[in-house]
Scaffold this active site. Structure first.
Site, mmCIF file in Angstrom:
data_model
loop_
_atom_site.group_PDB
_atom_site.id
_atom_site.type_symbol
_atom_site.label_atom_id
_atom_site.label_comp_id
_atom_site.label_asym_id
_atom_site.label_seq_id
_atom_site.Cartn_x
_atom_site.Cartn_y
_atom_site.Cartn_z
ATOM 1 N N SER A 261 0.783 -1.233 0.000
ATOM 2 C CA SER A 261 0.000 0.000 0.000
ATOM 3 C C SER A 261 0.819 1.289 0.000
ATOM 4 O O SER A 261 0.261 2.366 -0.191
ATOM 5 C CB SER A 261 -0.964 0.014 1.193
ATOM 6 O OG SER A 261 -0.257 0.032 2.414
ATOM 7 N N LYS B 65 -6.063 4.801 8.131
ATOM 8 C CA LYS B 65 -4.902 5.569 7.665
ATOM 9 C C LYS B 65 -5.189 7.067 7.658
ATOM 10 O O LYS B 65 -4.291 7.873 7.910
ATOM 11 C CB LYS B 65 -4.479 5.074 6.286
ATOM 12 C CG LYS B 65 -3.906 3.667 6.330
ATOM 13 C CD LYS B 65 -3.462 3.152 4.978
ATOM 14 C CE LYS B 65 -2.867 1.754 5.125
ATOM 15 N NZ LYS B 65 -2.360 1.218 3.846
#
Length: 341
Positions: free
Chosen positions: A234, A279
């Site tokens: 990611s 996140k």
């Protein structure tokens, strides 16, 4: 109850409490991780400095014990996932960790390729072989190869891609024996493996490994990416931006704290990731002013939509920016106004 009995019960309770902390349920728990500045992690030889920062964002994940499970149930930005949603069937913790770290390596390679090509730099590869992510239980390689092994020859012949390797194996018959040259912890070994028919009706002979290409990228100037124990793909987008920024005199950060996430394909496409809302929380806590999120061409429930929901919920001032490609991300940053001091 006498004092002796009371002490005994207290000790028993303490033992049970400690034991339950080490009893893991069939779940993983995830929570917001960190937003980490990339300039200390990524170093392009003689690269340019930046006024602001690019930051990768992470999610913390681990097996859930009873206490972690209960806390996650009542925490807004902690999530529980059954083990089978995280690990492949019969995949061990070791195999899962190896797979995650190799996905990170592939992410770094793609990020370097995209950034250098965007900067007009030459990119070359040295092919090393096929990397064993895991062995299939009950298949020929089970117990003979291990996750992390690097297979570089079959029947004495080197090959230049996983496709070549699979094509050669497929040209054999179930029951045929192949000899594989492989490296484990840097030491070369050989092993003979009888092929077995894949149980899908295809009659195709297989070794029984999940594999990916292992290749080393060669660029000039040299670049080093120290990702340590961070796993998964990611961080690809943010690696690409940091590398490209160090290759170019113009500073894309414009003095801002820029976080984000998204996988990076060699063609520059930004892909969906997991844990986007966690996140966003991590980036906000770290003081990010801009957050780049995969737009996924505007599909319903995209990472971008999920990021907007979290941003609104936590009342952050951080700007959420949708991006589909590396070129889009660069274009957005090139058009940013310099941050006033």
């Amino acid at each position: 109850m006498n004092r002796k009995t009371s002490i005994g019960l207290s000790i028993l309770g303490a033992i049970l409490l400690m034991a339950s902390a080490f009893y893991y349920l069939p779940y993983y728990v995830t929570k917001p991780g960190m937003a980490k500045e990339l300039e200390p992690i990524v170093e392009v030889e003689d690269g340019y400095d930046e006024e602001g920062n690019f930051m990768l964002t992470t999610v913390r994940m681990g097996r859930a014990n009873i206490y972690a499970y209960i806390i996650a149930k009542f925490s807004k930005y902690q999530e529980l996932y059954p083990v089978e949603e995280i690990r492949a069937e019969n995949e061990s913790d070791e195999e899962y960790n190896i797979r995650q770290l190799h996905m990170m390596d592939n992410s770094k390679t793609a990020a370097i390729e995209v950034a250098y090509e965007k900067a007009g730099k030459q990119v070359d590869y040295t092919y090393k072989g096929v990397y064993v992510l895991r062995t299939m239980e009950g298949m020929p390689a089970d117990g003979k190869l291990m996750p992390g092994d690097l297979v570089f020859k079959v029947d004495g012949n080197p090959f230049n891609s996983s496709e070549e390797f699979i094509k050669y194996i497929s040209s054999k018959k179930p029951g045929d024996i192949v000899e594989l040259d492989y490296k484990r912890n840097g030491k070369a070994n050989k092993v003979q493996i009888p092929l077995k028919e894949l149980d899908d009706g295809s009659n195709r002979p297989v070794v029984g490994i999940q594999l990916v290409d292992d290749k080393e990228i060669e660029v000039e100037p040299d670049v080093t990416v120290q990702s340590d124990e961070i796993g998964g793909p990611s961080a690809g987008l943010m690696f690409s931006l940091e590398i490209y920024n160090q290759l170019n005199e113009e500073d894309l950060t414009k003095g801002y704290q820029i976080a984000g996430t998204g996988t990076m394909s060699p063609d520059g496409t930004i892909g969906r990731i997991g844990g986007i809302q966690q996140k966003v929380v991590a980036a906000d806590k770290a003081g990010a002013e801009i957050f780049l999120a995969p737009f996924e061409k505007g599909v319903k429930g995209s990472n971008y939509e999920e990021a907007l929901i979290a941003a609104k919920d936590i009342k952050t001032k951080m700007k959420i920016v949708p991006v589909d490609t590396f070129d889009e991300a660069v274009s957005y940053l090139e058009n940013l106004k310099e941050k006033s001091r």
